[in-house]
Design a protein around this motif. Structure first.
Motif, PDB file in Angstrom:
ATOM      1  N   THR A  64       0.839  -1.206   0.000  1.00 56.60           N
ATOM      2  CA  THR A  64       0.000   0.000   0.000  1.00 56.60           C
ATOM      3  C   THR A  64       0.867   1.246   0.000  1.00 56.60           C
ATOM      4  OG1 THR A  64      -1.691  -1.210   1.232  1.00 56.60           O
ATOM      5  CG2 THR A  64      -1.872   1.190   1.196  1.00 56.60           C
ATOM      6  N   LEU A  67       2.298   1.708  -3.419  1.00 56.98           N
ATOM      7  CA  LEU A  67       1.288   2.249  -4.329  1.00 56.98           C
ATOM      8  C   LEU A  67       1.070   3.736  -4.087  1.00 56.98           C
ATOM      9  CD1 LEU A  67      -0.806   1.755  -6.521  1.00 56.98           C
ATOM     10  CD2 LEU A  67      -2.434   1.121  -4.739  1.00 56.98           C
ATOM     11  N   ALA A  88      -2.095  -2.479 -10.870  1.00 58.49           N
ATOM     12  CA  ALA A  88      -2.533  -3.225  -9.693  1.00 58.49           C
ATOM     13  C   ALA A  88      -2.482  -4.720  -9.977  1.00 58.49           C
ATOM     14  CB  ALA A  88      -3.940  -2.792  -9.308  1.00 58.49           C
ATOM     15  N   SER A  89      -2.873  -5.110 -11.191  1.00 58.56           N
ATOM     16  CA  SER A  89      -2.844  -6.531 -11.538  1.00 58.56           C
ATOM     17  C   SER A  89      -1.415  -7.063 -11.541  1.00 58.56           C
ATOM     18  CB  SER A  89      -3.488  -6.737 -12.909  1.00 58.56           C
ATOM     19  OG  SER A  89      -3.378  -8.076 -13.314  1.00 58.56           O
ATOM     20  N   LEU A  92       0.041  -6.072  -7.330  1.00 60.24           N
ATOM     21  CA  LEU A  92      -0.648  -6.487  -6.117  1.00 60.24           C
ATOM     22  C   LEU A  92      -1.259  -7.876  -6.227  1.00 60.24           C
ATOM     23  CD1 LEU A  92      -2.415  -3.118  -5.228  1.00 60.24           C
ATOM     24  CD2 LEU A  92      -0.199  -3.934  -4.493  1.00 60.24           C
ATOM     25  N   THR A 100      -7.914  -2.930  -5.016  1.00 56.30           N
ATOM     26  CA  THR A 100      -7.247  -1.690  -4.618  1.00 56.30           C
ATOM     27  C   THR A 100      -7.909  -0.524  -5.322  1.00 56.30           C
ATOM     28  OG1 THR A 100      -5.119  -0.539  -4.534  1.00 56.30           O
ATOM     29  CG2 THR A 100      -5.558  -1.882  -6.475  1.00 56.30           C
ATOM     30  N   SER A 147      -9.261  -1.118  -9.184  1.00 58.81           N
ATOM     31  CA  SER A 147      -8.732  -2.296  -9.872  1.00 58.81           C
ATOM     32  C   SER A 147      -9.842  -3.119 -10.475  1.00 58.81           C
ATOM     33  CB  SER A 147      -7.931  -3.143  -8.884  1.00 58.81           C
ATOM     34  OG  SER A 147      -8.774  -3.630  -7.847  1.00 58.81           O
ATOM     35  N   VAL A 212      -5.925  -0.409  -0.181  1.00 55.97           N
ATOM     36  CA  VAL A 212      -5.841  -1.822  -0.538  1.00 55.97           C
ATOM     37  C   VAL A 212      -6.752  -2.599   0.398  1.00 55.97           C
ATOM     38  CG1 VAL A 212      -4.364  -3.838  -0.685  1.00 55.97           C
ATOM     39  CG2 VAL A 212      -3.519  -1.614  -1.435  1.00 55.97           C
TER      40      VAL A 212
END
Length: 959
Positions: A64, A67, A88-89, A92, A100, A147, A212
């Motif tokens: 987090t 990000l 994000a893919s 995370l 997220t 996301s 997140v």
């Protein structure tokens, strides 16, 4: 018979009591030990579960924070929702945190502005789990970027209603660290918590928070070995099943307290039976020993569990002494660093630390030895294969044992991901900056220079060159690096030998090269600046190979494998910029060409002399085609050519009027032979004088096109340039101008023929008038004079007494005199004799005397002029006086005539009503035709109410 009563002797009471006491003590002791061991097992399970859940939450908090830092660093054109979801893919989802979003604080007054800016309404989920607009509140926390993974599924989803979200934002803002919300069940049925990280500054994104979502299921899955474990946050009470006793282990992460609760296992098995065995067996020492053995076995199992965790843990666990040596390491240390346990224990651990980190590591170890606990510490360890791994340590001292207990997590992948993220962010920012230049149609030089600099800084290379291919050479369009003096912008280099650029030219594919093993002048020059290797990527513009982008390095290591693909992103932008510039240039070229054609067509339509049209065409063609020299040549009957118009370099070489007989292989010779366009791009084979002159001029390419007039080859137009070859469509572009030249020449020939025919008609008419007037004068008029004389003689010999005869003869004589006067007037109207005998001045005076309107004469014509000029001028003045008398209602006419600069200039002005219009058909139309037949000009001004003014100019031919 009375029953027998057993009595225990007193001396036995003490041993019995002792046995009884020992039995009871053994029973109670075994039971208490069983309960204690069960509680210790539960505590151990709770500790393991808490450690794993803690690690899970810490990973989520770290991601987090990463990000949030990424979102705070974004600049340029911003982050779209698709880019955010893609990142994000990639970053995370592998860690198991796909849900997220990027959340902004929006006040009630700013809701409408936010929805307009993002294009998404602020929504929430109702009790039926539907997405609906959120009701009015004082503030909102909408997710601007998402996301798309539940529960953060749609942009604009308001997270402000979730439990603890407001407090989490306050802690994240106050502590500048990730903050966690309490564990809760959301409206969509998902259980979990949110981790929030504040972005301290925003580039193009609005200030906000990275959020997140961590599901409760994923946290409990981390403690899968303890299925009975329960998780609570914020100190919330948690009871065991059926009110059973529990063990609670707490930890704090991201500003939130987490409680892991494990029910205390009930005493079972041997621990439950042992007290009863002791009670049943009494003071049997064997039973007691067995109970103690069971207890020892349980303790051994606990130790085995600890050893199992030590062995199977994916984290690095190590014990070191204060002397700087490892005393024990788990297999994860061996696996990650590549050393055996013996190698790790045999040398100081500082020898394994990266040289740049040893000083910091030694200082941290000394601080730990003084009793300081290290919450988190990162350094780099060198693996046995020479690579390095980044480890994040948590250490605690045991001063009484002179030992340091440490747990480490391998965060190399995270560091690489963050570095890759920073690289991608920098690359995307560079691409956006270049794309912005392309979009605003910046000059090519500025775009190319920016691209070269951006690539050099991103790749960390010392040399960047952008090349444009021209035949077998390459022109440097832009450069960046140390060798700018060797390969300056605009320089041309032959692609002989082996080089990255020549390979791309041959294959059209990206190419790498090691200049240490290549030959050729280009390789020699490159090596002189220390460049060891290079690669080149092709630049394709609308499917054709336009040039190449090259990158060179002075390091021994070659450029990374992905350099070609990274260069490819910039070559696509280069191709777009070039295509846009070429499209604009093509539009401008077409506009310029059409404007030039219109200008020439206007001259042709105005009927200007061919010489002026030819000069204009030569100028326009040279300008439109960018030629250094343009010549228009007329084909003479003897096969030679005459230069009739020219512009460009060295006018002394091809002066107007000079004659040449071009020979093959010149383009002009091919045109004159075939009547079709032709070109020449190599003058070395030509040997005649014309070709020698061309070579002296330094021309490298020439194109010629035929000029056809009414189906016959009239001549040709030829252009030349010193700057390489003319484009392939040059012949087609010249065709429009040659058609206009042919039209102009044909029009001029037709106009000349028309004027000559008019002049012949006028001359024939004047001659017919003159002959008719002479026939009247010498024939009918003379006969009438003779009859009058005879009649006068008859009247003289008549008898005086015959008065009636005398009167009749007088009457006949008077009528004959009138007829003679009428005949004289008719003769003067047809062709006045005074004009032939005395010239224009007396003839005009005679007209003025006979005019019904007073005429003021201003005549400055002292010499006789050619008959057709005098006759034309006479009839112009005569017609003007007639119109003034019949139609203009004039009271005065002023006639001016003079000879100036080879022209007879006439001006006839009256003060009549004006409004004369030759288009309505009058004597003025005939005047216009007569003046045109004499190659003169006439101008008529007749504004209503302001009189009429005629101005006539006739070429003078003295008699």
């Amino acid at each position: 018979m009375a029953p027998r009563r057993w009595r225990i002797p007193p001396r036995r009471i003490a041993p019995v009591a002792l046995v009884l006491a020992l039995t009871i003590a053994g029973f109670l002791g075994a039971r208490l030990l069983g309960e204690r061991d069960a509680r210790r097992d539960s505590e151990h399970q709770a500790e393991v579960a808490a450690a794993r859940i803690h690690a899970r939450v810490a990973d989520a908090a770290s991601l987090t924070a990463s990000l949030g830092r990424y979102m705070a660093s974004v600049d340029g054109t911003g982050v779209t929702n698709e880019e955010f979801a893609s990142n994000a893919s990639k970053w995370l989802s592998p860690a198991g945190f796909p849900a997220t979003g990027w959340v902004e604080e929006v006040g009630a007054a700013d809701r409408a502005a936010y929805e307009r800016r993002t294009g998404n309404p602020i929504v929430t989920r109702d009790q039926r789990r539907r997405i609906v607009p959120v009701e009015s509140r004082s503030s909102y926390l909408p997710a601007t970027l998402v996301s798309g993974i539940p529960p953060i599924t749609v942009p604009g989803l308001d997270l402000g209603g979730h439990s603890g979200m407001a407090g989490g934002l306050l802690r994240a803002r106050a502590l500048h660290q990730p903050s966690a919300t309490p564990l809760a069940t959301l409206r969509d049925g998902t259980e979990g918590l949110f981790l929030i990280s504040l972005a301290q500054r925003g580039g193009v994104v609005e200030p906000g928070f990275a959020v997140v979502f961590v599901s409760g299921e994923s946290l409990r899955a981390a403690a899968k070995d303890t299925p009975t474990a329960q998780l609570a946050t914020g100190g919330a009470p948690t009871a065991g099943p059926g009110g059973a006793a529990t063990v609670r282990k707490a930890f704090t992460e991201a500003g939130q307290r987490f409680d892991v609760v494990v029910p205390v296992e009930s005493v079972h098995g041997a621990a439950a039976v042992l007290p009863w065995i002791i009670l049943a067996a009494g003071f049997v020492l064997v039973g007691l020993a067995a109970a103690l053995g069971v207890s020892a076995a349980r303790r051994a199992r606990a130790q085995e569990e600890v050893d199992r965790i030590f062995t199977l843990s994916s984290d690095l666990i190590a014990v070191a002494n204060f002397d700087g040596y490892f005393t024990r390491v788990n297999p994860a240390v061996e696996r990650i660093l590549g050393y055996t346990a013996e190698e790790l224990l045999a040398r100081p651990y500082l020898d394994l630390v990266h040289p740049d980190d040893r000083e910091r590591t030694a200082a941290r170890a000394a601080a730990i030895g003084q009793g300081e606990t290290t919450p988190s510490f990162e350094n780099r360890y060198v693996r046995k294969d020479g690579s390095h791994r980044v480890l994040e340590w948590t250490s605690t001292p045991a001063a009484e044992d002179r030992a340091i207990y440490s747990v480490a997590r391998d965060v190399t992948d995270r560091h690489q991901a963050e570095a890759e993220l920073a690289r991608l962010a920098g690359e995307q920012a560079a691409l956006r900056r270049v794309a912005t230049l392309v979009a605003r149609e910046a000059p090519q030089a500025e775009v190319f220079s920016a691209i070269a600099e951006e690539i050099g800084q991103l790749l960390g290379t010392e040399e960047i060159r952008m090349l444009r291919y021209e035949d077998d050479s390459a022109v440097v369009v832009s450069c960046w690096g140390k060798a700018e003096d060797l390969f300056p912008t605009g320089s041309r280099h032959q692609l002989g030998g082996d080089s990255a650029a020549s390979r791309v030219l041959r294959t059209g594919q990206p190419a790498r090269i090691d200049y240490a093993t290549t030959s050729g002048p280009l390789a020699e020059s490159v090596r002189s600046f220390g460049v060891r290797s290079a690669l080149a990527a092709p630049i394709r513009v609308e499917g054709r190979l336009w040039g190449a982008m090259t990158a060179g390095t002075t390091h021994d290591e070659p450029l990374p494998p992905d350099t070609e693909s990274r260069l490819g992103q910039f070559t696509e932008l280069i191709a777009t910029a070039i295509a846009n510039a070429e499209a604009r240039a093509e539009v401008e070229r077409l506009a310029e060409e059409q404007a030039a054609l219109r200008r020439v067509a206007t001259l042709v339509a105005r009927g200007v002399p061919p010489a002026e049209v030819l000069a204009a065409v030569a100028h326009e063609v040279g300008s439109v085609l960018g030629a250094d020299g343009t010549n228009i040549l007329r084909l003479d009957p003897d096969g030679a050519t005459t230069v009739v118009a020219r512009v460009g370099a060295y006018p002394a070489e091809f002066p107007i009027g000079s004659r040449w007989t071009p020979e093959p292989p010149l383009a002009l010779a091919a045109v004159l032979r075939t009547g079709r366009p032709a070109r020449i791009d190599d003058f070395r084979q030509a040997s005649d004088t014309y070709a020698d002159a061309v070579r002296r001029l330094g021309l490298r390419s020439g194109v010629a096109a035929p000029i056809v007039v009414q189906g016959h080859l009239w001549g040709a137009i030829a252009v030349g340039t010193r700057r390489g070859r003319f484009p392939a469509d040059t012949e087609h572009r010249m065709a429009g101008f040659t058609e206009l030249i042919g039209t102009a020449i044909a029009n001029a020939d037709n106009r000349a023929e028309l004027i000559a025919s008019r002049a012949r008609l006028v001359a024939a008419s004047d001659e017919a008038r003159r002959r008719f007037e002479r026939d009247l004068h010498d024939g009918v008029q003379q006969r009438l004079v003779s009859l009058a004389l005879e009649l006068h003689g008859a009247q003289a010999i008549a008898l005086r007494e015959d008065k009636e005869l005398i009167a009749q003869l007088a009457h006949v004589r008077q009528g004959l005199a009138g007829a003679l006067n009428d005949l004289r007037e008719l003769s003067r109207g047809i062709h006045p004799a005074v004009l032939s005998e005395g010239g224009l001045r007396p003839a005009v005076r005679a007209l003025a005397r006979r005019s019904a309107v007073p005429v003021e004469l201003n005549l400055s014509v002292d010499e006789r002029l050619a008959d057709h000029v005098e006759v034309g001028a006479y009839y112009v003045i005569s017609e003007a006086l007639t119109n003034a008398a019949k139609h203009a209602q004039a009271s005065k006419v002023e006639v001016t005539a003079r000879v100036h600069d080879g022209t007879l200039q006439l001006r006839i002005d009256d003060d009549g009503v004006g409004g004369a219009d030759p288009a309505r058909g009058s004597g003025l139309t005939g005047l216009t035709d007569r003046v045109a037949a004499l190659r003169g000009t006439i101008a008529i001004a007749s504004p209503p109410g302001r009189g009429t003014s005629l101005r006539v100019e006739l070429p003078v031919v003295s008699q």
